[in-house]
Design an enzyme around this catalytic site. Structure first.
Site, short mmCIF file in Angstrom:
data_model
loop_
_atom_site.label_atom_id
_atom_site.label_comp_id
_atom_site.label_asym_id
_atom_site.label_seq_id
_atom_site.Cartn_x
_atom_site.Cartn_y
_atom_site.Cartn_z
N PRO A 2 29.71 19.22 -8.66
CA PRO A 2 29.16 20.22 -9.59
C PRO A 2 28.37 21.29 -8.84
O PRO A 2 27.61 20.99 -7.94
CB PRO A 2 28.25 19.38 -10.49
CG PRO A 2 28.80 18.00 -10.42
CD PRO A 2 29.32 17.86 -9.01
N GLU A 3 28.60 22.54 -9.24
CA GLU A 3 27.89 23.67 -8.64
C GLU A 3 26.93 24.24 -9.68
O GLU A 3 26.75 23.65 -10.76
CB GLU A 3 28.90 24.70 -8.14
CG GLU A 3 29.92 24.09 -7.16
CD GLU A 3 30.95 25.08 -6.67
OE1 GLU A 3 30.62 26.28 -6.55
OE2 GLU A 3 32.10 24.67 -6.40
N LYS A 59 21.41 22.89 -7.10
CA LYS A 59 22.28 21.89 -7.72
C LYS A 59 21.50 20.66 -8.18
O LYS A 59 22.10 19.65 -8.56
CB LYS A 59 23.38 21.48 -6.74
CG LYS A 59 24.27 22.63 -6.28
CD LYS A 59 25.28 22.14 -5.25
CE LYS A 59 26.09 23.30 -4.68
NZ LYS A 59 27.07 22.84 -3.67
N ARG A 262 36.32 22.49 4.71
CA ARG A 262 36.55 22.62 3.27
C ARG A 262 37.85 23.37 3.01
O ARG A 262 38.14 24.39 3.64
CB ARG A 262 35.39 23.40 2.61
CG ARG A 262 34.01 22.86 2.92
CD ARG A 262 33.80 21.44 2.41
NE ARG A 262 33.94 21.35 0.98
CZ ARG A 262 32.95 21.61 0.11
NH1 ARG A 262 31.76 21.99 0.55
NH2 ARG A 262 33.15 21.47 -1.19
#
Length: 275
Positions: A2-3, A59, A262
């Site tokens: 989650p961002e 976050k 990433r």
């Protein structure tokens, strides 16, 4: 993971449900999620305590308690808060249960057990919370401030924007979206950006995060808000997870590379590395 938009949506859905609620019991099934105290101390300091506020920083989810303590949660990969009824079916991933008067409870769960929760009386003891960069949707994040932040930086743009000490809240999805919208290659060095590119990137960051919040987050895999509802921003993504599909701007096929470990999506025509 989650961002900012997903975490903000969780906070928004928690706020009206838990404010002024008194915790009458705590059940811990997986004590490894508790980062800094024993499960027994965790329970002792929470029973009989009321929730005064719920807010976000980066976050992190910060739950303020009336005894001067804070519950600080970082959902990481596959973590969730779920507000529900006590008689509702328990998932095997539900790890910590905060029980209120009546039939309601708040569950903290994690499929991959990376989620962490802190119980602290000083926020500096909650992981890296107090070491975060500015909030990109706050008044402190101005174009002039962003230009100052970029100045003298020499790292590649994708890892720089992922650095929470540089700017709080951005993650893999929204960094790719912002770089695409601003037409900046993820491997560009920060010191090669011109003023007009920095300006485009600044407004792109604000836009993609604002749109993400408006659409209640991006549900590509596991994310749901505190009521168990999925977000809809995945329907509006421009570049992320679209390898091999045509770019909406120029028709070139979107490519995927790895940057800083990433998976990274970009358009080789709209986001030229030498520009």
């Amino acid at each position: 993971m989650p961002e900012l938009p997903e975490v903000q949506t969780v906070v928004n859905t928690l706020y009206s449900r838990v404010i002024d609620k008194e915790i009458i019991d705590v059940e811990v099934k997986r004590d490894e999620l508790i980062a800094n105290v024993s499960a027994e101390e965790f329970k002792t300091k929470l029973v009989g305590v009321k929730i005064e506020n719920v807010r976000r920083r980066g976050k992190y989810i910060i739950i303020e308690l009336d005894n001067g303590y804070y519950l600080v949660g970082h959902l990481r990969m596959t973590g969730y808060f779920f507000y529900t009824q006590k008689e509702s079916k328990v998932s095997k991933y539900d790890c910590i249960f905060f029980k209120f008067k009546g039939e309601d409870e708040l569950r903290l769960g994690s499929k991959r057990k990376f989620t962490r929760i802190y119980l602290v009386d000083d926020l500096k003891d909650a992981g890296s919370l107090t070491k975060l960069g500015p909030e990109p949707l706050s008044d402190e994040f101005t174009l002039d401030r962003f230009k100052e932040m970029i100045d003298k930086r020499k790292g590649k743009m994708k890892p720089l924007l992922l650095n929470q000490r540089f700017l709080a809240g951005l993650g893999n999805i929204y960094v790719d979206e912002a770089l695409f919208l601003s037409k900046i290659h993820p491997l560009r060095s920060a010191d090669t950006l011109k003023d007009d590119e920095i300006k485009r990137l600044y407004y792109a960051i604000v836009k993609v995060l604002s749109d993400g919040v408006e659409h209640r987050g991006t549900t590509k895999w596991d994310y749901v808000d505190a009521s168990g509802e999925s977000g809809s921003h995945q329907n509006y993504l421009m570049i992320y997870d679209k390898e091999g599909k045509e770019c909406s701007e120029c028709g070139t096929k979107i490519e995927k590379i790895r940057v800083g470990g990433r998976g990274t999506y970009f358009c080789p025509d709209c986001q030229k590395q030498g520009e």
